[in-house]
Design a protein around this motif. Structure first.
Motif, mmCIF file in Angstrom:
data_model
loop_
_atom_site.group_PDB
_atom_site.id
_atom_site.type_symbol
_atom_site.label_atom_id
_atom_site.label_comp_id
_atom_site.label_asym_id
_atom_site.label_seq_id
_atom_site.Cartn_x
_atom_site.Cartn_y
_atom_site.Cartn_z
ATOM 1 N N SER A 1 47.097 43.066 41.593
ATOM 2 C CA SER A 1 46.829 44.507 41.438
ATOM 3 C C SER A 1 47.848 45.157 40.489
ATOM 4 C CB SER A 1 46.825 45.202 42.800
ATOM 5 O OG SER A 1 45.806 44.679 43.616
ATOM 6 N N TYR B 1 35.659 46.287 45.216
ATOM 7 C CA TYR B 1 35.530 47.449 44.323
ATOM 8 C C TYR B 1 34.075 47.683 43.913
ATOM 9 C CZ TYR B 1 40.551 46.511 43.750
ATOM 10 O OH TYR B 1 41.881 46.269 43.971
ATOM 11 N N LEU C 1 47.457 46.928 37.968
ATOM 12 C CA LEU C 1 47.105 48.292 37.560
ATOM 13 C C LEU C 1 46.875 49.172 38.783
ATOM 14 C CD1 LEU C 1 44.769 47.478 34.550
ATOM 15 C CD2 LEU C 1 47.065 48.445 34.490
ATOM 16 N N ARG D 1 47.060 34.099 53.325
ATOM 17 C CA ARG D 1 48.051 34.722 54.210
ATOM 18 C C ARG D 1 48.515 33.670 55.213
ATOM 19 N NH1 ARG D 1 47.355 38.072 51.046
ATOM 20 N NH2 ARG D 1 46.898 40.291 51.268
ATOM 21 N N GLY E 1 42.159 38.158 37.335
ATOM 22 C CA GLY E 1 41.792 38.158 38.760
ATOM 23 C C GLY E 1 40.332 38.570 38.857
ATOM 24 N N ARG F 1 41.311 56.082 35.796
ATOM 25 C CA ARG F 1 39.880 56.391 35.920
ATOM 26 C C ARG F 1 39.609 57.484 36.951
ATOM 27 N NH1 ARG F 1 35.377 52.200 38.314
ATOM 28 N NH2 ARG F 1 33.718 53.712 38.536
ATOM 29 N N MET G 1 38.494 39.140 41.733
ATOM 30 C CA MET G 1 38.086 39.750 43.005
ATOM 31 C C MET G 1 37.095 40.897 42.832
ATOM 32 S SD MET G 1 40.553 41.554 45.823
ATOM 33 C CE MET G 1 40.906 43.020 44.861
ATOM 34 N N ARG H 1 45.259 48.691 41.509
ATOM 35 C CA ARG H 1 43.837 48.675 41.908
ATOM 36 C C ARG H 1 43.030 49.669 41.078
ATOM 37 N NH1 ARG H 1 43.739 45.666 46.745
ATOM 38 N NH2 ARG H 1 45.836 45.312 47.531
ATOM 39 N N GLY H 2 43.410 49.792 39.833
ATOM 40 C CA GLY H 2 42.666 50.644 38.901
ATOM 41 C C GLY H 2 43.226 52.049 38.805
ATOM 42 N N SER I 1 50.839 33.492 49.284
ATOM 43 C CA SER I 1 50.518 34.874 48.922
ATOM 44 C C SER I 1 51.044 35.814 49.998
ATOM 45 C CB SER I 1 48.993 34.994 48.787
ATOM 46 O OG SER I 1 48.608 36.335 48.722
ATOM 47 N N ALA J 1 45.119 52.884 35.701
ATOM 48 C CA ALA J 1 44.333 52.897 34.465
ATOM 49 C C ALA J 1 43.760 54.290 34.203
ATOM 50 C CB ALA J 1 43.213 51.865 34.537
ATOM 51 N N GLN K 1 51.950 34.818 45.153
ATOM 52 C CA GLN K 1 51.305 36.072 44.743
ATOM 53 C C GLN K 1 51.919 37.232 45.538
ATOM 54 O OE1 GLN K 1 47.174 36.723 44.328
ATOM 55 N NE2 GLN K 1 46.803 34.814 43.216
ATOM 56 N N TYR L 1 29.242 52.932 33.666
ATOM 57 C CA TYR L 1 29.226 52.337 34.991
ATOM 58 C C TYR L 1 27.985 52.827 35.732
ATOM 59 C CZ TYR L 1 34.154 51.166 34.449
ATOM 60 O OH TYR L 1 35.331 50.651 34.023
ATOM 61 N N ASP M 1 41.757 33.623 38.707
ATOM 62 C CA ASP M 1 42.098 33.670 40.136
ATOM 63 C C ASP M 1 40.931 34.181 40.981
ATOM 64 O OD1 ASP M 1 44.181 33.522 42.275
ATOM 65 O OD2 ASP M 1 43.754 35.661 42.420
HETATM 66 N N1 LIG Z 1 46.743 37.646 46.936
HETATM 67 C C1 LIG Z 1 46.175 38.734 47.352
HETATM 68 O O1 LIG Z 1 46.208 39.049 48.551
HETATM 69 C C2 LIG Z 1 45.492 39.624 46.367
HETATM 70 C C3 LIG Z 1 45.211 40.957 46.676
HETATM 71 C C4 LIG Z 1 44.587 41.742 45.718
HETATM 72 C C5 LIG Z 1 44.262 41.184 44.488
HETATM 73 N N2 LIG Z 1 44.536 39.876 44.225
HETATM 74 C C6 LIG Z 1 44.213 39.238 42.944
HETATM 75 O O2 LIG Z 1 44.682 40.050 41.904
HETATM 76 C C7 LIG Z 1 43.604 40.375 41.034
HETATM 77 C C8 LIG Z 1 43.838 41.725 40.435
HETATM 78 O O3 LIG Z 1 43.862 42.714 41.449
HETATM 79 P P1 LIG Z 1 43.098 44.066 41.229
HETATM 80 O O4 LIG Z 1 41.698 43.734 40.859
HETATM 81 O O5 LIG Z 1 43.380 44.934 42.377
HETATM 82 O O6 LIG Z 1 43.895 44.511 39.877
HETATM 83 P P2 LIG Z 1 44.180 45.805 39.055
HETATM 84 O O7 LIG Z 1 44.298 45.302 37.682
HETATM 85 O O8 LIG Z 1 45.326 46.537 39.644
HETATM 86 O O9 LIG Z 1 42.901 46.714 39.233
HETATM 87 C C9 LIG Z 1 41.683 46.319 38.718
HETATM 88 C C10 LIG Z 1 40.947 47.546 38.229
HETATM 89 O O10 LIG Z 1 41.666 48.113 37.145
HETATM 90 C C11 LIG Z 1 40.766 48.608 36.193
HETATM 91 N N3 LIG Z 1 41.096 47.987 34.913
HETATM 92 C C12 LIG Z 1 41.423 46.718 34.680
HETATM 93 N N4 LIG Z 1 41.686 46.533 33.374
HETATM 94 C C13 LIG Z 1 41.532 47.718 32.786
HETATM 95 C C14 LIG Z 1 41.661 48.174 31.467
HETATM 96 N N5 LIG Z 1 42.000 47.344 30.483
HETATM 97 N N6 LIG Z 1 41.432 49.472 31.221
HETATM 98 C C15 LIG Z 1 41.081 50.302 32.201
HETATM 99 N N7 LIG Z 1 40.924 49.919 33.499
HETATM 100 C C16 LIG Z 1 41.152 48.649 33.765
HETATM 101 C C17 LIG Z 1 39.371 48.193 36.592
HETATM 102 O O11 LIG Z 1 38.781 49.328 37.162
HETATM 103 P P3 LIG Z 1 37.237 49.613 36.960
HETATM 104 O O12 LIG Z 1 36.519 48.497 37.639
HETATM 105 O O13 LIG Z 1 37.113 50.902 37.605
HETATM 106 O O14 LIG Z 1 37.031 49.634 35.494
HETATM 107 C C18 LIG Z 1 39.611 47.171 37.677
HETATM 108 O O15 LIG Z 1 38.641 47.192 38.701
HETATM 109 C C19 LIG Z 1 42.365 40.272 41.921
HETATM 110 O O16 LIG Z 1 41.203 40.110 41.161
HETATM 111 C C20 LIG Z 1 42.711 39.090 42.745
HETATM 112 O O17 LIG Z 1 42.441 37.915 42.010
HETATM 113 C C21 LIG Z 1 45.163 39.112 45.141
#
Ligand SMILES: NC(=O)c1ccc[n+]([C@@H]2O[C@H](COP(=O)([O-])OP(=O)(O)OC[C@H]3O[C@@H](n4cnc5c(N)ncnc54)[C@H](OP(=O)(O)O)[C@@H]3O)[C@@H](O)[C@H]2O)c1
Length: 354
Positions: free
Chosen positions: A191, A15, A193, A113, A7, A201, A9, A195-196, A142, A199, A162, A277, A41
């Motif tokens: 999301s 973020y 993880l 949506r 993803g 952090r 985003m 939203r991080g 989604s 993980a 989604q 960072y 994505d």
């Molecule tokens: N359909 C929808 O309405 C909707 C809504 C939200 C998201 N999405 C999609 O889902 C994707 C993922 O969502 P998300 O970005 O919220 O996902 P997430 O994986 O829950 O959170 C992403 C954050 O996790 C941390 N991270 C990721 N991989 C890591 C690793 N290997 N080790 C340590 N930390 C790690 C990073 O933080 P740091 O940047 O702090 O390192 C990253 O910013 C989005 O990019 C988007 O494409 C869709």
């Protein structure tokens, strides 16, 4: 398609605005493809638009390797996002997405949506036209209910849905996940993880960078943070946090000086080289400038501090809350002043026009 996708985003939206680096993001995209994570994505609203542009640029030479997915159906209003499921918007939005993504088709086009003002059949009908026109191979939804999937299915097959799904967001497991599994619809967990948060952090709400969407997310707010950290302990028993790096005060001062002296286009390279960072440098610079050198001594390397009493901890929490409210007040005052200036200017202009 690989079972794990990427993803995009957070690379240009929501973020850590200060920590974005398009070159590093493009390198992550390429690495994902190398590892077989080919579901990429994005969405038109991420940025807005800049995320699709970034993905388009990064995939320019490797377009055929990606299972490219985007989303439409949101527009950026003056103050907040607004849903727009009108067929004319959907058609125009998909064409614009394809231009930004530098391609003539995506593998998956998703409705971000459902717009409650427009019958889903109409929105989905417009999405289906794009499949017939060869602009999308498949369609996805989604954040929908099973009922809404049925409605869409009556017009055109739903290939994917989604939903937020992770160890701390389990809602989809009740009805949606069993339903999609039965129907052969892919469930794309977003999301994953938390939203991080999962993980590891963040140790306190103050660790969330300035301007980051998560500062407004109730789960990251002061009042809920401690409870969520306790939940994270459970996660850590099965997925221990990797050993945190520690940095000496000398290292911190050297990096801040090097970063500040570097030309703008080389700052990102320093962060990548050091695996840091932007928020690290910002925090260390602030400590140096405030003469608070003791803050440069890493918590984890410094001798154990005496444990705070409950009253002290509560005072500390209230102090941080007051600090945040004061900052917010100052921001609001500045915004009001700007509005005052603008309306005085408008008055002058309209008097002139008369
Ligand atoms: N359909 C929808 O309405 C909707 C809504 C939200 C998201 N999405 C999609 O889902 C994707 C993922 O969502 P998300 O970005 O919220 O996902 P997430 O994986 O829950 O959170 C992403 C954050 O996790 C941390 N991270 C990721 N991989 C890591 C690793 N290997 N080790 C340590 N930390 C790690 C990073 O933080 P740091 O940047 O702090 O390192 C990253 O910013 C989005 O990019 C988007 O494409 C869709």
């Amino acid at each position: 398609m690989g079972i794990v996708g990427l993803g995009c985003m957070g690379m240009s939206y929501a973020y850590d605005p200060g920590g974005r680096d398009d070159d590093a993001s493009a390198a992550v995209l390429h690495r994902a493809l190398d590892l077989g994570a080919d579901l990429i994505d994005t969405a038109d609203v991420y940025g807005p638009h800049t995320n699709e542009e970034l993905v388009g640029r990064a995939l320019a030479d490797r377009r055929e390797e990606a299972f490219l997915a985007t989303k439409v159906g949101f527009v950026t209003g003056e103050t907040r996002l607004r849903r727009d499921g009108r067929p004319e918007h959907i058609r125009a939005a998909i064409d614009a997405s394809l231009r930004r993504l530098r391609t003539d088709h995506v593998a998956l086009c998703q409705l971000h949506r459902v717009d409650p003002e427009v019958p889903l059949e109409e929105t989905w009908g417009a999405m289906a036209e794009t499949v017939k026109a060869g602009k999308a191979r498949m369609l996805g939804l989604s954040d929908v209910t099973v009922q809404q999937i049925h409605v869409a299915q009556s017009v055109h097959p739903v290939a994917a849905v989604q939903a937020e799904l992770s160890l701390w967001t389990r809602g989809a497991t009740a009805e949606l996940l069993p339903f999609t599994a039965r129907e052969g619809i892919a469930l794309i967990a977003y999301s994953p993880l938390g939203r991080g948060f999962l993980a590891g952090r963040f140790d306190s709400p103050d660790d969330v960078p300035d301007g980051d969407y998560r500062r407004h997310n109730p789960r990251f707010r002061e009042e809920n943070f401690a409870a969520n950290l306790r939940l994270l302990e459970g996660v850590r028993t099965v997925a221990p946090r990797p050993k945190r790096r520690t940095f000496s005060p000398e290292y911190k001062l050297r990096i801040v000086a090097e970063y500040d002296a570097a030309p703008k286009n080389e700052k990102g390279a320093i962060l990548r080289r050091e695996r840091l960072y932007h928020s690290h440098v910002k925090e260390w610079r602030a400590a140096r400038d405030a003469g608070a050198l003791e803050k440069l001594v890493d918590k984890r390397t410094s001798p154990a501090r005496p444990k705070k009493s409950a009253a002290e901890a509560e005072n500390e929490r209230l102090r941080r809350q007051v600090e945040r409210l004061e900052k917010e007040l100052a921001r609001n005052k500045a915004a009001l002043e700007e509005m005052g200036k603008a309306s005085a200017l408008l008055e002058m202009i309209s008097e002139g026009a008369d």
